[in-house]
Scaffold this active site. Structure first.
Site, PDB file in Angstrom:
ATOM      1  N   HIS A  78     -16.037  -7.310  -3.962  1.00 23.41           N
ATOM      2  CA  HIS A  78     -16.977  -6.977  -5.027  1.00 23.41           C
ATOM      3  C   HIS A  78     -18.308  -7.645  -4.699  1.00 23.41           C
ATOM      4  CE1 HIS A  78     -13.795  -5.259  -7.488  1.00 23.41           C
ATOM      5  NE2 HIS A  78     -13.046  -6.274  -7.105  1.00 23.41           N
TER       6      HIS A  78
ATOM      7  N   GLY B 186       4.484 -16.792   5.477  1.00 31.94           N
ATOM      8  CA  GLY B 186       4.474 -16.665   4.028  1.00 31.94           C
ATOM      9  C   GLY B 186       3.203 -17.190   3.392  1.00 31.94           C
TER      10      GLY B 186
END
Length: 133
Positions: free
Chosen positions: A55, A82
Site C-alpha cells: 500500500h 517456518g
C-alpha cells in the site's frame, strides 16, 4: 487431524503458479494480488507468509484504497523455514535456504542460507551441499 489444522489462505488463488512437488506446511498465507511463481521441489514450513501486495506510504493515498503489487519468484529446490515472511517484489534463487523466522525484503541469490530480520546472507552453499540449518 481435522481440516482446520491444515488451512491454506490466499487472496485470489488464481495468481499462483506452482511447479512440481511443492509442499506447504500448515497455516501458510499467500497474498496473490500479484503473481507468485514457485519452482519445483520447494518446501514451505508452517506459517510462511508471501506478500505481493503493498500500500502507498502516504496516508492520503492509502485512504483512496489504492493497492500495489509486485511479483514474487521462488526458484527450484528452495527450502523456506517456518514463520518466514517474503515481501513484495522478491526473487529467491535456486537451492537457497531461508531460516525460520526470517523477513526477506530483498532478492536472494542462488545457493545461500539467509536468516534474520531483515534477511541477510549467512553463507554460501555448494550445489551438492545438504543444508543442516
Amino acid at each position: 487431524m481435522s481440516l482446520l489444522n491444515r488451512l491454506f489462505f490466499c487472496d485470489y488463488g488464481q495468481h499462483i503458479r506452482l511447479g512440481d512437488k511443492v509442499f506447504f506446511n500448515f497455516n501458510c498465507v499467500v497474498l496473490d494480488v500479484g503473481w507468485v511463481t514457485i519452482g519445483n521441489n520447494v518446501f514451505f514450513g508452517p506459517a510462511v507468509q508471501i506478500y505481493t501486495v503493498n500500500h502507498p506510504l502516504g496516508a492520503d493515498e492509502r485512504r483512496s484504497g489504492i493497492e500495489q503489487a509486485l511479483p514474487i519468484n521462488i526458484a527450484d529446490d528452495v527450502w523456506i523455514g517456518g514463520g518466514v515472511i517474503i515481501c513484495p517484489g522478491v526473487s529467491i534463487g535456486a537451492r537457497s535456504v531461508i531460516a525460520a523466522g526470517s523477513v526477506v525484503t530483498q532478492d536472494v541469490p542462488a545457493d545461500v542460507v539467509v536468516a534474520g530480520n531483515p534477511g541477510r546472507v549467512l553463507r554460501r552453499l555448494n550445489a551438492d551441499t545438504t543444508a543442516d540449518t
